[in-house]
Scaffold this active site. Sequence first.
Site, PDB file in Angstrom:
ATOM      1  N   ALA A 119       0.886  -1.185   0.000  1.00 42.59           N
ATOM      2  CA  ALA A 119       0.000   0.000   0.000  1.00 42.59           C
ATOM      3  C   ALA A 119       0.911   1.219   0.000  1.00 42.59           C
ATOM      4  O   ALA A 119       1.150   1.837   1.017  1.00 42.59           O
ATOM      5  CB  ALA A 119      -0.899  -0.021   1.232  1.00 42.59           C
ATOM      6  N   LYS A 125       7.398   5.817   2.171  1.00 40.27           N
ATOM      7  CA  LYS A 125       8.168   4.664   2.676  1.00 40.27           C
ATOM      8  C   LYS A 125       8.802   3.897   1.517  1.00 40.27           C
ATOM      9  O   LYS A 125       9.914   3.381   1.644  1.00 40.27           O
ATOM     10  CB  LYS A 125       7.260   3.774   3.520  1.00 40.27           C
ATOM     11  CG  LYS A 125       6.768   4.526   4.760  1.00 40.27           C
ATOM     12  CD  LYS A 125       5.829   3.741   5.612  1.00 40.27           C
ATOM     13  CE  LYS A 125       5.369   4.539   6.817  1.00 40.27           C
ATOM     14  NZ  LYS A 125       4.113   5.262   6.612  1.00 40.27           N
ATOM     15  N   CYS A 241      -0.797   4.728  11.005  1.00 35.15           N
ATOM     16  CA  CYS A 241      -0.562   6.021  11.647  1.00 35.15           C
ATOM     17  C   CYS A 241      -1.768   6.345  12.527  1.00 35.15           C
ATOM     18  O   CYS A 241      -2.311   7.431  12.480  1.00 35.15           O
ATOM     19  CB  CYS A 241      -0.299   7.114  10.610  1.00 35.15           C
ATOM     20  SG  CYS A 241      -1.620   7.338   9.428  1.00 35.15           S
TER      21      CYS A 241
HETATM   22  N1  SAM Z   1       2.799   3.779   2.462  1.00 37.36           N
HETATM   23  C1  SAM Z   1       2.325   5.070   2.009  1.00 37.36           C
HETATM   24  C2  SAM Z   1       3.413   6.079   2.207  1.00 37.36           C
HETATM   25  O1  SAM Z   1       4.250   5.891   3.088  1.00 37.36           O
HETATM   26  O2  SAM Z   1       3.453   7.079   1.476  1.00 37.36           O
HETATM   27  C3  SAM Z   1       1.035   5.452   2.693  1.00 37.36           C
HETATM   28  C4  SAM Z   1      -0.035   4.425   2.531  1.00 37.36           C
HETATM   29  S1  SAM Z   1      -1.605   4.914   3.139  1.00 37.36           S
HETATM   30  C5  SAM Z   1      -1.395   4.828   4.841  1.00 37.36           C
HETATM   31  C6  SAM Z   1      -2.569   3.507   2.813  1.00 37.36           C
HETATM   32  C7  SAM Z   1      -2.803   3.219   1.350  1.00 37.36           C
HETATM   33  O3  SAM Z   1      -3.610   2.025   1.262  1.00 37.36           O
HETATM   34  C8  SAM Z   1      -3.574   4.270   0.591  1.00 37.36           C
HETATM   35  O4  SAM Z   1      -2.794   4.733  -0.491  1.00 37.36           O
HETATM   36  C9  SAM Z   1      -4.840   3.581   0.086  1.00 37.36           C
HETATM   37  O5  SAM Z   1      -5.205   3.951  -1.233  1.00 37.36           O
HETATM   38  C10 SAM Z   1      -4.444   2.119   0.130  1.00 37.36           C
HETATM   39  N2  SAM Z   1      -5.601   1.200   0.305  1.00 37.36           N
HETATM   40  C11 SAM Z   1      -6.862   1.489   0.656  1.00 37.36           C
HETATM   41  N3  SAM Z   1      -7.619   0.374   0.680  1.00 37.36           N
HETATM   42  C12 SAM Z   1      -6.803  -0.651   0.332  1.00 37.36           C
HETATM   43  C13 SAM Z   1      -6.996  -2.045   0.166  1.00 37.36           C
HETATM   44  N4  SAM Z   1      -8.181  -2.615   0.383  1.00 37.36           N
HETATM   45  N5  SAM Z   1      -5.948  -2.792  -0.222  1.00 37.36           N
HETATM   46  C14 SAM Z   1      -4.732  -2.213  -0.434  1.00 37.36           C
HETATM   47  N6  SAM Z   1      -4.500  -0.904  -0.277  1.00 37.36           N
HETATM   48  C15 SAM Z   1      -5.520  -0.134   0.094  1.00 37.36           C
END
Ligand code: SAM
Length: 470
Positions: A119, A125, A241
């Site tokens: 994700a 990250k 977070c």
């Molecule tokens: N890792 C990223 C960073 O450090 O920049 C931040 C990730 S953010 C906390 C969580 C991400 O999970 C979002 O971009 C969102 O679109 C994605 N997401 C939402 N639902 C999801 C799902 N069911 N499966 C996988 N990813 C998902």
Amino acid sequence: MRSSASAPWPEIFVRRMKRWLGEEADAFFRALEKRDYGLRLNLKRGDLCAIQAGLPWRTETVPWCPEAVWLKATALSAGPSPGAHPYHTAGAYYIQDPTAMAAAVLLDPRPGEWILDLAAAPGSKATHIGARMQGGGVLVANEVSRGRASVLAMNLERMGITHALVTNATPDALSAQWAGLFDALLVDAPCSGEATFSRDSRALNAWSLDTLRGYAARQLQILNQAALLVRQGGQVLYGTCTFSPEENEGVIARFLGVHPDFELLDLPSLPSMDRGHPEWIGASEELEKAGRFWPHWGPGHGHFYALLRRTGAPEEDLPAVWAEQRIPGRARRLYETTLDQVLRIPPPQKGLILTEDDHCYITPVDPARWQRLPVLRPGWWVASLRHGKIFPDHALAMALTPEDVKTTLRLASDDPRLKRFLDGGSWPDQGPPGYVLVTVDGYPLGWAKRGGGRLRSRYPVHLRRRRALA
Ligand code: SAM
């Protein structure tokens, strides 16, 4: 409903945190309102002291991440914000919450490994992991949302990461194709974002007990797919977070309950990192092995981490980085002769492919492995073929140093030509014709092309628009 005592936080959130944090609660709520900036200096841009020396702000080192500095918002003097400084455009640093930087430190990726960030958007990250891998091995940065995956690709390019694929798939689609393929995964899960309340009004307004229970269910689903994707003996770092134990210790406890082939590892001890708190939800004491960063304990706004290991020994070696080529001879010769005129180093060759839409990439993975997946970038975008000519791509420029190219224009941060270049403009220049790598203090910004007595910016239109909106 909002709390009147501790506005603007939701009342139930306030009650829960007070119950768990006791005497620390006041300091916690004060710190929740602060605004710290973390600047992770790019290991790919060489001397970090030189980057730091060029910054206009007084900064301190992030205690758990030697390549990063931070400052309080109140220490931002007049002048550009960290997002508007040319060093940001040149990928000399990434603006990242200091507590989010612990992810790559805890995952400890090594050059040569296969790493999947499940994700990954917008890429804070993934770009950190990529920089720590020093270009060796394979990084797959996946993002389920198409729009966010584009931003992820832009950030990987800006930071000069050359060994990453950007995929736009659901975790299930990836596990159906790539079961057991990765040494390590990061699951930085979608969450209720309590640590972002002061910056993200959407997270604040959406908060409810039902919302965080919904997130917990989704987090467990994503972790279940991660379990399929990691090889035996490999590791999965889970992070959020948010502070709610239902989305943190609770999700890990449920995961371990249905995956007896996984164990929870002790995290290396990092400055200002608290232990997990299973006692808040009556979970097993073992969950104390997880880690929590609090906004009132150090720089940054807060994170949770847990490191899982799939038991057993790896069954077989992972595939080597793909070093073949898949490009017709005529296009390859054109690529070589054009880039030979631009570069001092040999044009990148290992892993060179020409895609159906006539883009040249260096891919670290055999195309047979990713052709059936939604792939946004199969690797490092080095050039495009248009009307029988090869054009070096912006992503190529962003992974080069002045020593790699035949012609460089080095601009200082306050040079007025910098703005003209980033706006896509041109100016008189009598030098020999050809491509010029434009840099700010030696950090790459993109290509310009000289000819007919002028130097014309080739800074991409979509990035100009983004800058205009910033
Ligand atoms: N890792 C990223 C960073 O450090 O920049 C931040 C990730 S953010 C906390 C969580 C991400 O999970 C979002 O971009 C969102 O679109 C994605 N997401 C939402 N639902 C999801 C799902 N069911 N499966 C996988 N990813 C998902």
